[in-house]
Design a protein around this motif. Structure first.
Motif, PDB file in Angstrom:
ATOM      1  N   UNK A  12       0.817  -1.219   0.000  1.00 40.19           N
ATOM      2  CA  UNK A  12       0.000   0.000   0.000  1.00 40.19           C
ATOM      3  C   UNK A  12       0.852   1.270   0.000  1.00 40.19           C
ATOM      4  N   UNK A  13       2.180   1.125   0.021  1.00 37.33           N
ATOM      5  CA  UNK A  13       3.060   2.298   0.067  1.00 37.33           C
ATOM      6  C   UNK A  13       3.405   2.812  -1.316  1.00 37.33           C
ATOM      7  N   UNK A  14       4.300   3.786  -1.328  1.00 37.23           N
ATOM      8  CA  UNK A  14       4.702   4.421  -2.589  1.00 37.23           C
ATOM      9  C   UNK A  14       5.369   3.402  -3.526  1.00 37.23           C
ATOM     10  N   UNK A  15       6.340   2.644  -3.027  1.00 34.32           N
ATOM     11  CA  UNK A  15       7.013   1.636  -3.863  1.00 34.32           C
ATOM     12  C   UNK A  15       6.044   0.490  -4.188  1.00 34.32           C
ATOM     13  N   UNK A  16       5.295   0.041  -3.175  1.00 37.47           N
ATOM     14  CA  UNK A  16       4.377  -1.087  -3.377  1.00 37.47           C
ATOM     15  C   UNK A  16       3.347  -0.807  -4.463  1.00 37.47           C
ATOM     16  N   UNK A  17       2.741   0.377  -4.426  1.00 33.01           N
ATOM     17  CA  UNK A  17       1.698   0.676  -5.426  1.00 33.01           C
ATOM     18  C   UNK A  17       2.304   0.831  -6.830  1.00 33.01           C
ATOM     19  N   UNK A  18       3.538   1.366  -6.903  1.00 28.23           N
ATOM     20  CA  UNK A  18       4.174   1.481  -8.231  1.00 28.23           C
ATOM     21  C   UNK A  18       4.533   0.097  -8.775  1.00 28.23           C
ATOM     22  N   UNK A  19       4.917  -0.810  -7.880  1.00 28.83           N
ATOM     23  CA  UNK A  19       5.208  -2.182  -8.319  1.00 28.83           C
ATOM     24  C   UNK A  19       3.940  -2.825  -8.876  1.00 28.83           C
ATOM     25  N   UNK A  20       2.808  -2.563  -8.222  1.00 27.80           N
ATOM     26  CA  UNK A  20       1.553  -3.150  -8.711  1.00 27.80           C
ATOM     27  C   UNK A  20       1.142  -2.536 -10.056  1.00 27.80           C
ATOM     28  N   UNK A  24       0.385  -4.787 -13.175  1.00 30.06           N
ATOM     29  CA  UNK A  24      -0.881  -4.614 -13.914  1.00 30.06           C
ATOM     30  C   UNK A  24      -0.610  -4.475 -15.426  1.00 30.06           C
ATOM     31  N   UNK A  25       0.496  -3.804 -15.766  1.00 32.00           N
ATOM     32  CA  UNK A  25       0.813  -3.566 -17.182  1.00 32.00           C
ATOM     33  C   UNK A  25       1.442  -4.803 -17.850  1.00 32.00           C
ATOM     34  N   UNK A  26       1.862  -5.779 -17.039  1.00 31.52           N
ATOM     35  CA  UNK A  26       2.579  -6.947 -17.589  1.00 31.52           C
ATOM     36  C   UNK A  26       2.056  -8.263 -17.016  1.00 31.52           C
ATOM     37  N   UNK A  27       0.764  -8.544 -17.220  1.00 32.51           N
ATOM     38  CA  UNK A  27       0.201  -9.761 -16.597  1.00 32.51           C
ATOM     39  C   UNK A  27       0.828 -11.048 -17.133  1.00 32.51           C
ATOM     40  N   UNK A 277      12.944  -7.887 -12.887  1.00 34.47           N
ATOM     41  CA  UNK A 277      13.216  -8.670 -14.098  1.00 34.47           C
ATOM     42  C   UNK A 277      14.707  -8.958 -14.298  1.00 34.47           C
ATOM     43  N   UNK A 278      15.576  -8.339 -13.462  1.00 34.62           N
ATOM     44  CA  UNK A 278      17.021  -8.472 -13.636  1.00 34.62           C
ATOM     45  C   UNK A 278      17.414  -9.925 -13.929  1.00 34.62           C
ATOM     46  N   UNK A 279      18.282 -10.232 -14.860  1.00 31.42           N
ATOM     47  CA  UNK A 279      19.084  -9.310 -15.667  1.00 31.42           C
ATOM     48  C   UNK A 279      18.413  -8.897 -16.983  1.00 31.42           C
ATOM     49  N   UNK A 280      17.135  -9.258 -17.137  1.00 33.74           N
ATOM     50  CA  UNK A 280      16.416  -8.886 -18.361  1.00 33.74           C
ATOM     51  C   UNK A 280      15.888  -7.460 -18.247  1.00 33.74           C
ATOM     52  N   UNK A 284       8.934  -0.444 -20.691  1.00 33.95           N
ATOM     53  CA  UNK A 284       8.257   0.348 -19.653  1.00 33.95           C
ATOM     54  C   UNK A 284       7.826   1.655 -20.290  1.00 33.95           C
ATOM     55  N   UNK A 285       6.556   1.977 -20.091  1.00 38.64           N
ATOM     56  CA  UNK A 285       5.995   3.193 -20.678  1.00 38.64           C
ATOM     57  C   UNK A 285       6.283   4.373 -19.747  1.00 38.64           C
TER      58      UNK A 285
END
Ligand code: NDP
Ligand code: MG
Length: 384
Positions: A12-20, A24-27, A277-280, A284-285
């Protein structure tokens, strides 16, 4: 290729929501295995409905009922748990590929230890894990990548600069700092800093604790400690430099005098996605660099007089042992008290320094003794 199963602590934090947002963009690339939140039951309920994780934990006591009522019975297959011990249990028992540790403060330390002990990969946003327990975690990292992959933008930049350079001697890591909202303020003006002033970060929109750490520049001190453990270099080879535009996220100078930099407009989604995704790399838009529009990149030395927290952090890592853990706990409490308008901005380094001077430490460094010192320091800093 099978999907990457991600356990997100602090969803629910700043990093957590950006990770989601990335997930969401890469199901087709990611699946959410588990989520945790501390207090925000409303947002966690929405995340459970959307991502259908195997497990979700709410760590603040007594909130499970509220979470369940927020879900209106739409739990699906998600198992719902309550409490910090359940969060720790997940780190070892859940079936997942990578832990994104986006917890704030000391609460992130033991989860990192548990996940690494269980043989899991950790994408580490929670820099406090390395500040507190770097000595215990150092075995899990080789140039920032063995099992511990940095999310912090500076350390991600260094990781990207080091690719292909495994055999080459490093002369210096240059960790860039925006300088925060008070970069140009006089020492006199800084006596009257308010919470509202300190929460206005010029370049990044982040959680409140790291935003205050950026304003005091304690954040850069914590990042030097983080780099020290991730990249295994002596402290005199790790330097902070102020770069107000936050376009260069950090640099590495090699033995032949060549310096590599990693750049981009400030957007934490870049290092979060790279760590997952490291090392790939995947698409990202995010806005691309426009060098015609970018007029200048500037640099300045850091000012240790106006930003004593940075100096205290360097002294703590030089002293070693429990000192960085004391620094961290005292800072967490002082920042919390400042945010609650209980102390002034200039009291933050005074409280940290008082704790570093007064607290005596045990002989053996381990998870339990670090927990004890963390607790003792918190009590001292709360009374100060
Ligand atoms: P936030 O404050 O935005 O989020 C913290 C998360 O941790 C929330 O999900 C919160 O839950 C949860 N949480 C808070 N306290 C506890 C606790 N005691 N036990 C368990 N969970 C808890 O922080 P950020 O996302 O900004 O930062 C997370 C970490 O990433 C920090 O270590 C920070 O230094 C680092 N970082 C952050 C950057 C950023 O851009 N934000 C950049 C680089 C590093 P809830 O909200 O439900 O209460
Ligand atoms: Mg950073």
């Amino acid at each position: 290729m099978s999907r990457i199963n991600v356990l997100i602590l602090g969803s629910t934090g700043s990093i957590g929501t950006q990770a989601l947002e990335i997930i969401r963009a890469n199901p087709e690339v990611f699946r959410v295995a588990g989520l945790s939140a501390h207090s925000n039951t409303g947002l966690l309920a929405e995340q459970i409905e959307e991502f259908q994780p195997d497990v979700a934990v709410i760590t603040s006591a007594g909130r499970l009922k509220k979470l369940k009522s927020g879900l209106n019975g739409a739990v699906g297959k998600t198992e719902l748990l309550e409490g910090y011990d359940e969060l720790l249990g997940l780190c070892t028992s859940l079936n997942y590929d990578i832990l994104l540790n986006a917890l704030v403060g000391f609460s992130g330390f033991v989860p990192t230890v548990k996940a690494l002990h269980a043989g899991k990969k950790v994408a580490l946003a929670n820099k406090e894990s390395l500040v507190v327990g770097g000595e215990l975690l150092a075995g899990y990292t080789v140039n920032g990548i063995k099992d511990l992959i940095p999310v912090d933008s500076e350390h991600s930049a260094i990781l990207q600069c080091l690719i292909g350079e495994e055999q080459n001697p490093i002369e210096k890591l240059l960790i860039t700092a925006s300088g925060g909202p008070f970069r140009t303020w006089s020492a006199d003006k800084m006596k009257d800093i308010t919470v509202e002033d300190a929460l206005k970060h010029p370049n990044w929109n982040m959680g409140s604790k790291i935003t205050i750490d950026s304003a005091t520049m304690m954040n850069k001190g914590l990042e030097i400690i983080e780099a020290f453990w991730l990249y295994n270099l002596p402290l005199d080879k790790i330097e902070a430099v102020v770069h107000p535009q936050s376009i260069i996220h950090s640099m590495v100078t090699f033995a032949d005098g060549s310096t590599k930099a990693q750049m981009g407009y400030p957007d934490m989604k870049v290092p979060i996605q790279y760590a997952l995704t490291w090392p790939r790399r995947i698409t990202l838009d995010t806005p691309r660099m426009d060098f015609a529009e970018l007029s200048s990149l500037t640099f300045e030395p850091v000012d240790y007089q106006r930003f004593p927290c940075l100096r205290l952090a360097l002294e703590a890592i030089e002293a070693g042992g429990f000192s960085p853990a004391i620094l961290n706990a005292a800072n967490e409490v002082a920042v919390h008290r400042f945010l609650n308008k209980d102390i002034s901005y200039i009291r933050i380094p005074e409280i940290v320094s008082g704790c570093l001077e007064e607290i005596s430490t045990p002989d053996v460094l381990g998870v339990d003794t670090l927990k004890a010192i963390d607790e003792e320091t918190r009590q001292r800093a709360a009374r100060a």
